[in-house]
Design a protein around this motif. Structure first.
Motif, short mmCIF file in Angstrom:
data_model
loop_
_atom_site.label_atom_id
_atom_site.label_comp_id
_atom_site.label_asym_id
_atom_site.label_seq_id
_atom_site.Cartn_x
_atom_site.Cartn_y
_atom_site.Cartn_z
N THR A 91 -32.40 14.26 -38.46
CA THR A 91 -33.74 13.71 -38.69
C THR A 91 -34.65 14.00 -37.50
OG1 THR A 91 -32.86 11.92 -40.07
CG2 THR A 91 -35.06 11.60 -39.13
N ASP A 92 -35.81 14.51 -37.80
CA ASP A 92 -36.83 14.73 -36.78
C ASP A 92 -37.64 13.43 -36.63
OD1 ASP A 92 -38.50 16.52 -35.05
OD2 ASP A 92 -40.01 15.99 -36.54
N ALA A 95 -41.45 13.51 -37.19
CA ALA A 95 -41.82 13.68 -38.59
C ALA A 95 -41.59 12.40 -39.37
CB ALA A 95 -41.03 14.83 -39.21
N LEU A 96 -40.47 11.70 -39.06
CA LEU A 96 -40.18 10.44 -39.76
C LEU A 96 -41.25 9.40 -39.43
CD1 LEU A 96 -38.37 8.70 -41.51
CD2 LEU A 96 -37.01 8.17 -39.46
N ALA A 118 -38.22 14.27 -43.58
CA ALA A 118 -38.16 14.43 -42.12
C ALA A 118 -36.85 15.06 -41.66
CB ALA A 118 -38.36 13.08 -41.44
#
Length: 420
Positions: A91-92, A95-96, A118
């Motif tokens: 998970t980035d 982005a999340l 994300a």
């Protein structure tokens, strides 16, 4: 280097959406000298995606997947690719956070599957999405026998800026570090793309650096030469060498450079550089030649119009249509071209004569003969008879473009095309 492009989405297979993404990506990577031998569309199905990836892995160095990165149940691209590679999804955080904040600010409850947007391939690199929420992925496999993977979002308004801003640097760093990549576009008229490709078959088949790609641009095919090297001088030398080899085979058809350079612009530039003026007489073309050259010559430095009294005498021109004998038509065309040139004071006059435009259906394919005359002070006037066999509007356009090509060839002293 060879890439394979796979577009993912059942809606593409059903024809509900036109796939413009593959065209965009293919053009971008071709400019870098990355070739594509295969492109395909796969529906939203894990099994079929795995089959496509397994096959692509046997014949490509880079596999580019487009679409299927969203949060819905049928967005399977990341999951299928991760499964194929035997890796997880990371998970980035940035982005999340973007996804979470949007839901908070809009007051829309965030579903669990929105987190998928994300995520990216574990061990790879997330690619930022400035426009949407779904991040891309770039995964380089340490095993040189396996391909690298690039995952891109499906909406073109997300994919295109992501590619230009973020993907290009990844490709440069991974495959072209310390290299300069430059493309040059060559434009041609009077030769079809298929014939052009056939003439250049050996060059294209044995290309390494530079690479050569042909494209069709309506009536004017283009060639893009792309070279890479460690400095600009080396790259320019490679491009010059490639252009020289190409034009040794098809040079008479070459008229200029650039993605958007037109034949009428080339003729305008040629006449301007040589200090020549131009006028025209037209019948059956809706003054298309005049419109095209006038659009380029906005300041009336080259194109000279006759005084109104002569231009208004339509009967003079329409009388040509009543001449049935081919030789007499050519004779009338020659006379009118010469007369108009003298009256206008221009260095060059062209006469384009076709149908009077009174056709039953302008979109019906039909044979239409045109007389194209070129008159220049101090030299013999030449008249060409050409027959076109498409619809009326297309026939007009082809006749006018042939007239531009005749001007170019006459002024440059090039061999005329062998047409009847």
């Amino acid at each position: 280097m060879i890439a394979e492009i796979i577009s993912v989405g059942t809606e593409l297979l059903l024809g509900q959406i036109v796939d413009t993404n593959r065209t965009f990506v293919a053009k971008k990577i071709t400019e870098k000298g990355i070739e594509t031998y295969y492109q395909s569309i796969v529906g939203d199905n894990l099994e079929r995606l795995e089959e496509a990836l397994t096959l692509a892995d046997t014949r490509a160095d880079l596999i580019i997947l487009i679409g299927g990165l969203g949060p819905t149940k049928d967005d399977l691209t990341k999951q299928a690719t991760a499964q194929h590679l035997g890796v997880g999804l990371a998970t980035d955080d940035e982005a999340l956070n973007k996804v979470v904040k949007w839901h908070q600010n809009s007051g829309v409850p965030m579903a669990k599957n929105n987190r998928l947007q994300a995520q990216y391939l574990e061990g790879g690199h997330p690619i930022e999405n400035d426009v949407g929420f779904a991040v891309g992925s770039f995964y380089e496999d340490d095993d040189e026998t396996h391909a690298d993977y690039l995952l891109l979002p499906g909406p073109p308004w997300e994919l295109e800026p992501m590619f230009d801003k973020y993907v290009q640097p990844f490709l440069n760093k991974s495959y072209f570090e310390n290299q300069i990549i430059t493309s040059r576009v060559l434009r041609y008229y009077g030769i079809g793309e298929s014939r052009l490709s056939t003439i250049l078959d050996d060059l294209i088949e044995n290309q390494t650096n530079p690479t050569i790609a042909t494209y069709i641009k309506r009536l004017e095919p283009t060639i893009r030469i792309t070279a890479n090297g460690t400095d600009q001088e080396e790259v320019d030398s490679l491009l010059d060498e490639g252009e020289e080899k190409i034009n040794a085979l098809v040079g008479d058809y070459f008229y200029g450079y650039g993605d958007n350079y037109s034949l009428e612009e080339a003729v305008y530039d040629l006449l301007r550089d040589r200090g020549l003026t131009l006028c025209s007489v037209e019948l059956g073309t809706n003054e298309l030649f005049k419109k095209k050259i006038s659009n380029v010559d906005r300041y009336n430095k080259i194109y000279l119009e006759l005084f109104e009294g002569f231009m208004a005498d339509v009967a003079v021109y329409e009388s040509v249509d009543k001449v049935s004998d081919e030789d007499k038509k050519r004779e009338v065309a020659e006379t009118l071209a010469d007369l108009t040139r003298k009256l206008s004071g221009a260095d060059i006059c062209v006469f384009v004569f076709g149908s009077d435009g009174d056709v039953e259906d302008i979109h019906k394919y039909q044979k239409e003969p045109f007389q194209l005359a070129f008159s220049r002070k101090g030299q013999e006037t030449v008249v060409y008879s050409r027959v076109y066999a498409k619809d009326h509007l297309d026939n007009q356009e082809r006749a006018v473009y042939d007239m531009f090509d005749i001007i170019r060839r006459q002024v440059l002293g090039l061999k005329e095309l062998d047409r009847k």
